[in-house]
Design a protein around this motif. Structure first.
Motif, PDB file in Angstrom:
ATOM      1  N   THR A 128       1.338 -11.079  12.715  1.00 33.13           N
ATOM      2  CA  THR A 128       1.291 -12.451  12.206  1.00 33.13           C
ATOM      3  C   THR A 128       0.797 -12.510  10.757  1.00 33.13           C
ATOM      4  O   THR A 128       0.824 -13.574  10.131  1.00 33.13           O
ATOM      5  N   ILE A 129       0.352 -11.385  10.221  1.00 32.63           N
ATOM      6  CA  ILE A 129      -0.158 -11.357   8.848  1.00 32.63           C
ATOM      7  C   ILE A 129       0.975 -11.051   7.880  1.00 32.63           C
ATOM      8  O   ILE A 129       1.744 -10.107   8.074  1.00 32.63           O
ATOM      9  N   SER A 130       1.080 -11.859   6.834  1.00 34.77           N
ATOM     10  CA  SER A 130       2.103 -11.661   5.801  1.00 34.77           C
ATOM     11  C   SER A 130       1.420 -11.267   4.493  1.00 34.77           C
ATOM     12  O   SER A 130       0.473 -11.920   4.050  1.00 34.77           O
ATOM     13  N   ILE A 131       1.923 -10.200   3.885  1.00 36.97           N
ATOM     14  CA  ILE A 131       1.342  -9.664   2.659  1.00 36.97           C
ATOM     15  C   ILE A 131       2.437  -9.544   1.599  1.00 36.97           C
ATOM     16  O   ILE A 131       3.547  -9.106   1.897  1.00 36.97           O
ATOM     17  N   GLU A 132       2.111  -9.950   0.365  1.00 35.37           N
ATOM     18  CA  GLU A 132       3.027  -9.752  -0.760  1.00 35.37           C
ATOM     19  C   GLU A 132       2.574  -8.528  -1.540  1.00 35.37           C
ATOM     20  O   GLU A 132       1.430  -8.460  -1.998  1.00 35.37           O
ATOM     21  N   ARG A 133       3.488  -7.561  -1.663  1.00 32.50           N
ATOM     22  CA  ARG A 133       3.153  -6.343  -2.399  1.00 32.50           C
ATOM     23  C   ARG A 133       3.649  -6.484  -3.833  1.00 32.50           C
ATOM     24  O   ARG A 133       4.858  -6.514  -4.079  1.00 32.50           O
ATOM     25  N   PRO A 134       2.738  -6.580  -4.817  1.00 36.83           N
ATOM     26  CA  PRO A 134       3.157  -6.717  -6.214  1.00 36.83           C
ATOM     27  C   PRO A 134       3.724  -5.410  -6.733  1.00 36.83           C
ATOM     28  O   PRO A 134       3.096  -4.350  -6.605  1.00 36.83           O
ATOM     29  N   VAL A 135       4.908  -5.460  -7.299  1.00 36.35           N
ATOM     30  CA  VAL A 135       5.585  -4.259  -7.790  1.00 36.35           C
ATOM     31  C   VAL A 135       6.011  -4.475  -9.241  1.00 36.35           C
ATOM     32  O   VAL A 135       6.567  -5.520  -9.587  1.00 36.35           O
ATOM     33  N   VAL A 136       5.728  -3.503 -10.089  1.00 39.34           N
ATOM     34  CA  VAL A 136       6.135  -3.549 -11.497  1.00 39.34           C
ATOM     35  C   VAL A 136       7.314  -2.609 -11.697  1.00 39.34           C
ATOM     36  O   VAL A 136       7.260  -1.446 -11.297  1.00 39.34           O
ATOM     37  N   GLU A 137       8.369  -3.122 -12.286  1.00 40.92           N
ATOM     38  CA  GLU A 137       9.519  -2.286 -12.613  1.00 40.92           C
ATOM     39  C   GLU A 137       9.244  -1.584 -13.936  1.00 40.92           C
ATOM     40  O   GLU A 137       8.984  -2.237 -14.964  1.00 40.92           O
ATOM     41  N   ILE A 138       9.278  -0.269 -13.923  1.00 32.45           N
ATOM     42  CA  ILE A 138       8.937   0.508 -15.114  1.00 32.45           C
ATOM     43  C   ILE A 138      10.135   0.587 -16.045  1.00 32.45           C
ATOM     44  O   ILE A 138      11.203   1.089 -15.674  1.00 32.45           O
ATOM     45  N   ASP A 139       9.947   0.094 -17.257  1.00 29.52           N
ATOM     46  CA  ASP A 139      11.019   0.097 -18.257  1.00 29.52           C
ATOM     47  C   ASP A 139      10.961   1.389 -19.070  1.00 29.52           C
ATOM     48  O   ASP A 139       9.882   1.948 -19.291  1.00 29.52           O
ATOM     49  N   ASP A 140      12.110   1.852 -19.526  1.00 34.81           N
ATOM     50  CA  ASP A 140      12.157   3.076 -20.334  1.00 34.81           C
ATOM     51  C   ASP A 140      11.304   2.947 -21.592  1.00 34.81           C
ATOM     52  O   ASP A 140      10.728   3.941 -22.073  1.00 34.81           O
ATOM     53  N   SER A 141      11.198   1.735 -22.106  1.00 36.92           N
ATOM     54  CA  SER A 141      10.425   1.532 -23.333  1.00 36.92           C
ATOM     55  C   SER A 141       8.941   1.844 -23.099  1.00 36.92           C
ATOM     56  O   SER A 141       8.248   2.303 -24.005  1.00 36.92           O
ATOM     57  N   GLU A 142       8.486   1.576 -21.888  1.00 36.78           N
ATOM     58  CA  GLU A 142       7.076   1.869 -21.581  1.00 36.78           C
ATOM     59  C   GLU A 142       6.840   3.377 -21.540  1.00 36.78           C
ATOM     60  O   GLU A 142       5.797   3.865 -21.993  1.00 36.78           O
ATOM     61  N   ILE A 143       7.814   4.102 -21.020  1.00 34.76           N
ATOM     62  CA  ILE A 143       7.706   5.560 -21.011  1.00 34.76           C
ATOM     63  C   ILE A 143       7.708   6.091 -22.438  1.00 34.76           C
ATOM     64  O   ILE A 143       6.911   6.957 -22.806  1.00 34.76           O
ATOM     65  N   ASP A 144       8.626   5.547 -23.266  1.00 37.20           N
ATOM     66  CA  ASP A 144       8.697   5.977 -24.666  1.00 37.20           C
ATOM     67  C   ASP A 144       7.390   5.672 -25.392  1.00 37.20           C
ATOM     68  O   ASP A 144       6.927   6.461 -26.232  1.00 37.20           O
ATOM     69  N   GLU A 415     -11.874   3.888   6.507  1.00 39.18           N
ATOM     70  CA  GLU A 415     -11.460   2.520   6.188  1.00 39.18           C
ATOM     71  C   GLU A 415     -10.018   2.476   5.702  1.00 39.18           C
ATOM     72  O   GLU A 415      -9.233   1.614   6.126  1.00 39.18           O
ATOM     73  N   GLU A 416      -9.652   3.418   4.823  1.00 37.51           N
ATOM     74  CA  GLU A 416      -8.285   3.434   4.297  1.00 37.51           C
ATOM     75  C   GLU A 416      -7.274   3.705   5.411  1.00 37.51           C
ATOM     76  O   GLU A 416      -6.176   3.133   5.420  1.00 37.51           O
ATOM     77  N   LYS A 417      -7.626   4.545   6.362  1.00 36.43           N
ATOM     78  CA  LYS A 417      -6.706   4.846   7.464  1.00 36.43           C
ATOM     79  C   LYS A 417      -6.520   3.628   8.367  1.00 36.43           C
ATOM     80  O   LYS A 417      -5.410   3.366   8.853  1.00 36.43           O
ATOM     81  N   LEU A 423      -1.523  -2.404   7.943  1.00 39.21           N
ATOM     82  CA  LEU A 423      -0.407  -2.735   7.050  1.00 39.21           C
ATOM     83  C   LEU A 423       0.938  -2.325   7.644  1.00 39.21           C
ATOM     84  O   LEU A 423       1.965  -2.949   7.369  1.00 39.21           O
ATOM     85  N   GLU A 424       0.934  -1.277   8.454  1.00 38.67           N
ATOM     86  CA  GLU A 424       2.180  -0.862   9.110  1.00 38.67           C
ATOM     87  C   GLU A 424       2.671  -1.922  10.090  1.00 38.67           C
ATOM     88  O   GLU A 424       3.881  -2.042  10.335  1.00 38.67           O
TER      89      GLU A 424
END
Length: 449
Positions: A128-144, A415-417, A423-424
């Motif tokens: 019954t728990i809903s979680i939003e996982r924030p995800v950042v799309e890595i741009d090539d410019s950031e790597i450069d 705790e992490e386990k 979360l699963e």
């Protein structure tokens, strides 16, 4: 043994326990009889020492040890028979006067044990728990950008004639003085500094501009008000400088040869590694964010009475850290726009949250038989040891000989386990966010730890 409940209020329990003096006397007789065959006393053959003599020599010490054993055994037995789970080890109240009478055999063992029991609560359906996982799309410019920074940090420097300019590297010796006296950590015979890197105290680098090899100069600066070393924070100091060499930065071409200079096969391999590092950094922040969401939702759902002593113990640990931080910063509660009473109330709530969530996570772990393996603890121990170069052996021995310290390594793994397990089962959906949104800090990261 007679056990009488004298308090049962909420989670608080108090029991009056009475053990007949005859039971302690019987144990003492057995102890001395066993001792007779082991002890060697001048003037007596082995096994022939009279019991009365042994009692005079060892009776009081033996009685004290047996008394502690009996109290421990009785306390454990009383709790087990009541089918209760104490939040902490029960507190034992045995009056000094009573203890003296007990040790001399003149009174029954009578003491009070008080403790808080763990609360009972139902585990919710985590689906019954809903979680939003924030995800950042890595741009090539950031790597450069990251690779450009690496290139900047690996620029070749060559000796130059003439005065130091912005971007040059100055090799020098310096001696820092406070009120005319050298201070600890303020000297270096082989210091080097790139002008404009902002690695030194504000105002230091700018005063190197124009200096040449062989020049000597006394620089006047002030440490920042928030400098970690309190005795230097905000203080004006001088540095006696002797310039040994001035070097100018060369150009770096970012190509396969540059990557090979870093020990890699190609520029593509460097980009791959940098991408992995960025993903790892963002992944850690994402994990922190979704864990915080989960704990917030659990905190919203669960409201139950808490063991007072457990909360007090947690609060004491939190408050000691708060006071230490305030003292190190040289600030008062008023400087932070609050009062000690208001701040204590705020951190009391944080302690309550941590205890409540800790109990929930512990119950989830128990019900689902989540364990921390010896190998996982060993890895955590080795990671901890590596944080103290030169002291590895001492740190290792400290944790190995200190069960409480070793448990402090196990607790976060557990705790992490448990969080992973929840979360699963929860409904987790990805949400694309900007780098700034992901990196923005919450007011109170973590919760139960």
């Amino acid at each position: 043994m007679q056990v009488t409940e004298t308090l049962a209020e909420g989670l608080k329990r108090e029991l009056k326990v009475v053990i007949p003096a005859s039971e302690l006397a019987s144990r003492l007789d057995t102890y001395l009889e066993d001792l007779k065959g082991k002890v060697q006393i001048k003037g007596f053959r082995p096994g022939k020492v009279p019991a009365a003599h042994l009692k005079r020599l060892y009776g009081r010490q033996a009685t004290a040890e047996l008394l502690n054993e009996m109290i421990t055994e009785t306390t454990r037995s009383a709790v087990q028979e009541r089918n209760e789970k104490p939040a902490l080890q029960p507190e034992i109240d045995l009056a000094d006067d009573d203890a003296e009478a007990i040790l001399t055999g003149g009174a029954d063992i009578a003491f009070t044990m008080s403790y808080d029991i763990l609360p009972e609560f139902e585990i919710i359906d985590f689906k019954t728990i809903s979680i939003e996982r924030p995800v950042v799309e890595i741009d090539d410019s950031e790597i450069d950008e990251q690779i450009a920074q690496i290139a900047n940090n690996n620029k070749p420097f060559e000796t130059k004639d003439g005065a130091a300019e912005d971007g040059d590297r100055v090799l020098m010796s310096y001696l820092g003085k406070l009120d005319g006296e050298p201070f600890e950590g303020g000297a270096d015979e082989n210091g080097q500094l790139v002008i404009g890197s902002k690695q030194f105290i504000p105002g230091f680098e700018e005063q190197l501009v124009g200096l040449k090899a062989g020049d000597e100069k006394t620089i006047e600066v002030s440490f920042p008000e928030d400098y970690p070393a309190k005795h230097l924070a905000g203080k004006p100091v001088t540095f006696d400088i002797v310039v040994k060499e001035v070097q100018s930065a060369g150009e770096v071409t970012i190509d396969d040869e540059f990557a090979k200079g870093l020990g890699l096969d190609s520029l593509d391999k460097l980009k791959e590694i940098v991408r992995g590092q960025i993903e790892s950094q963002y992944g850690a922040m994402t994990r922190q964010k979704i864990k915080r969401q989960l704990l917030d939702k659990l905190d919203e759902h669960y409201q139950f009475d808490l063991p007072e002593r457990l909360v007090a113990s947690e609060f004491d640990g939190v408050w000691r850290q708060v006071e230490a931080d305030m003292q190190n910063a040289g600030k008062s509660f008023e400087d932070e726009g609050s009062s000690e009473e208001e701040t204590r109330a705020e951190y009391r709530k944080i302690a309550e949250r941590r205890v409540r969530l800790g109990l929930v996570l512990s119950e989830v772990g128990d019900q689902n038989e989540i364990k921390v393996s010896d190998e996982e603890v060993q890895r955590a121990l080795y990671d901890r040891v590596r944080q103290f170069p030169g002291q590895e052996k001492e740190v290792f021995e400290f944790y190995k000989s200190n069960p409480t310290a070793l448990a402090s390594l196990q607790a976060p793994i557990y705790e992490e386990k448990v969080v992973d397990y929840i979360l699963e089962l929860a409904t987790v959906t990805d949400k694309t966010v900007s780098k700034e949104e992901l990196m923005a800090e919450d007011e109170e990261e973590g919760a139960s730890s």
